[in-house]
Design a protein around this motif. Sequence first.
Motif, PDB file in Angstrom:
ATOM      1  N   ARG A 126       0.834  -1.210   0.000  1.00  0.00           N
ATOM      2  CA  ARG A 126       0.000   0.000   0.000  1.00  0.00           C
ATOM      3  C   ARG A 126       0.870   1.263   0.000  1.00  0.00           C
ATOM      4  O   ARG A 126       0.615   2.212  -0.741  1.00  0.00           O
ATOM      5  CB  ARG A 126      -0.907  -0.035   1.233  1.00  0.00           C
ATOM      6  CG  ARG A 126      -1.939   1.074   1.299  1.00  0.00           C
ATOM      7  CD  ARG A 126      -2.879   0.836   2.465  1.00  0.00           C
ATOM      8  NE  ARG A 126      -3.888   1.887   2.549  1.00  0.00           N
ATOM      9  CZ  ARG A 126      -4.880   1.875   3.438  1.00  0.00           C
ATOM     10  NH1 ARG A 126      -4.989   0.861   4.281  1.00  0.00           N
ATOM     11  NH2 ARG A 126      -5.749   2.856   3.473  1.00  0.00           N
ATOM     12  N   THR A 127       1.904   1.256   0.849  1.00  0.00           N
ATOM     13  CA  THR A 127       2.805   2.409   0.893  1.00  0.00           C
ATOM     14  C   THR A 127       3.645   2.506  -0.379  1.00  0.00           C
ATOM     15  O   THR A 127       3.885   3.606  -0.889  1.00  0.00           O
ATOM     16  CB  THR A 127       3.728   2.324   2.122  1.00  0.00           C
ATOM     17  OG1 THR A 127       2.937   2.176   3.295  1.00  0.00           O
ATOM     18  CG2 THR A 127       4.572   3.586   2.255  1.00  0.00           C
ATOM     19  N   ALA A 128       4.084   1.366  -0.895  1.00  0.00           N
ATOM     20  CA  ALA A 128       4.870   1.362  -2.138  1.00  0.00           C
ATOM     21  C   ALA A 128       4.081   2.004  -3.276  1.00  0.00           C
ATOM     22  O   ALA A 128       4.627   2.755  -4.090  1.00  0.00           O
ATOM     23  CB  ALA A 128       5.265  -0.069  -2.502  1.00  0.00           C
ATOM     24  N   ALA A 238       8.035  -4.130  10.772  1.00  0.00           N
ATOM     25  CA  ALA A 238       8.664  -4.127   9.445  1.00  0.00           C
ATOM     26  C   ALA A 238       7.970  -3.178   8.479  1.00  0.00           C
ATOM     27  O   ALA A 238       8.626  -2.456   7.711  1.00  0.00           O
ATOM     28  CB  ALA A 238       8.671  -5.544   8.869  1.00  0.00           C
ATOM     29  N   SER A 239       6.650  -3.154   8.503  1.00  0.00           N
ATOM     30  CA  SER A 239       5.930  -2.285   7.568  1.00  0.00           C
ATOM     31  C   SER A 239       6.096  -0.813   7.933  1.00  0.00           C
ATOM     32  O   SER A 239       6.124   0.053   7.051  1.00  0.00           O
ATOM     33  CB  SER A 239       4.447  -2.661   7.521  1.00  0.00           C
ATOM     34  OG  SER A 239       3.814  -2.433   8.764  1.00  0.00           O
ATOM     35  N   VAL A 240       6.223  -0.519   9.242  1.00  0.00           N
ATOM     36  CA  VAL A 240       6.436   0.871   9.676  1.00  0.00           C
ATOM     37  C   VAL A 240       7.824   1.340   9.249  1.00  0.00           C
ATOM     38  O   VAL A 240       7.993   2.442   8.712  1.00  0.00           O
ATOM     39  CB  VAL A 240       6.266   0.995  11.201  1.00  0.00           C
ATOM     40  CG1 VAL A 240       6.655   2.398  11.672  1.00  0.00           C
ATOM     41  CG2 VAL A 240       4.829   0.683  11.600  1.00  0.00           C
ATOM     42  N   ALA A 241       8.839   0.505   9.494  1.00  0.00           N
ATOM     43  CA  ALA A 241      10.204   0.854   9.082  1.00  0.00           C
ATOM     44  C   ALA A 241      10.278   1.045   7.579  1.00  0.00           C
ATOM     45  O   ALA A 241      10.900   2.003   7.084  1.00  0.00           O
ATOM     46  CB  ALA A 241      11.175  -0.238   9.531  1.00  0.00           C
ATOM     47  N   ALA A 242       9.632   0.151   6.844  1.00  0.00           N
ATOM     48  CA  ALA A 242       9.631   0.268   5.383  1.00  0.00           C
ATOM     49  C   ALA A 242       8.969   1.560   4.945  1.00  0.00           C
ATOM     50  O   ALA A 242       9.438   2.238   4.014  1.00  0.00           O
ATOM     51  CB  ALA A 242       8.915  -0.936   4.771  1.00  0.00           C
ATOM     52  N   SER A 243       7.884   1.941   5.611  1.00  0.00           N
ATOM     53  CA  SER A 243       7.171   3.164   5.250  1.00  0.00           C
ATOM     54  C   SER A 243       8.029   4.406   5.468  1.00  0.00           C
ATOM     55  O   SER A 243       8.048   5.322   4.634  1.00  0.00           O
ATOM     56  CB  SER A 243       5.878   3.281   6.066  1.00  0.00           C
ATOM     57  OG  SER A 243       4.972   2.249   5.743  1.00  0.00           O
ATOM     58  N   LEU A 244       8.749   4.435   6.587  1.00  0.00           N
ATOM     59  CA  LEU A 244       9.628   5.584   6.854  1.00  0.00           C
ATOM     60  C   LEU A 244      10.699   5.713   5.768  1.00  0.00           C
ATOM     61  O   LEU A 244      10.969   6.813   5.260  1.00  0.00           O
ATOM     62  CB  LEU A 244      10.284   5.425   8.219  1.00  0.00           C
ATOM     63  CG  LEU A 244       9.385   5.657   9.434  1.00  0.00           C
ATOM     64  CD1 LEU A 244      10.109   5.249  10.712  1.00  0.00           C
ATOM     65  CD2 LEU A 244       8.950   7.112   9.519  1.00  0.00           C
TER      66      LEU A 244
END
Length: 257
Positions: A126-128, A238-244
């Motif tokens: 979703r963030t990607a 993991a998804s939070v770190a990836a989003s940042l």
Amino acid sequence: MSDKNEVKPAAEDSDFVIGRHPAVAALKSDQEINKVFLQEGLKHEAIAQILTLAKKRGLVVQTVPKTKLDRLVSHENHQGVVLAVAAFKYAELDDLFKVAEERDEAPFFLILDSLNDPHNLGSIMRTADAVGAHGIIIPKRHAVGLTSVVAKTSTGAIERVPVVRVTNLVNTVKALKDRGLWIFGTDMNGTDYRRFDATGPVGIIIGNEGKGIAPLLKKSVDEMLTIPMVGEVQSLNASVAASLLMYQAFQSRHPLA
């Protein structure tokens, strides 16, 4: 005597899209859809839109009790809508480069090292999609793939962000570097991620939820990035770190005037 509302199990080469927004996205895409299941008695604008899109595509629409939908998707929150679809298709590595070329942008890929939680993968997708990443690379083994839970969590991004599944991440990263990408990973000791410049061709590795990036893969990284934390908890989902990291990449590619 068989029940006219009987919902048969999916074939081995099929999966489900569950939820209203993911269903609309799938119906508007080129995704191959076998059947549409709607919960009986529901009246909602989104349901009406789904019904219109399904009829426009000439799809079979079956109205069934909520209990049957619950059983069909193992009690996931389906919001009264389930699409039986062909198994989700994976892209090839060249497809990701093609997306970047078509947008006239330097390649920007996510490399996920053995993520196990489908909600994490869906959130990352979703963030990607939001930041304009050109695709995601995942391993074939010991990692979550494209499933109905991933599709629902991605809220439709699964239809727009190509995902490549590879046999060996280390070899894939080497191939990406040979094609000009700089590879970044995450570690407790590294460059502050706020200094991350993603204006060139880049790949970001996100490690496994518990173990992080595998040691052999970590040796392939050009530079490690650190997300500073001042609280007692010294790790992020993991998804939070990836989003940042993705939004830092977005900021460097689309700076404020």
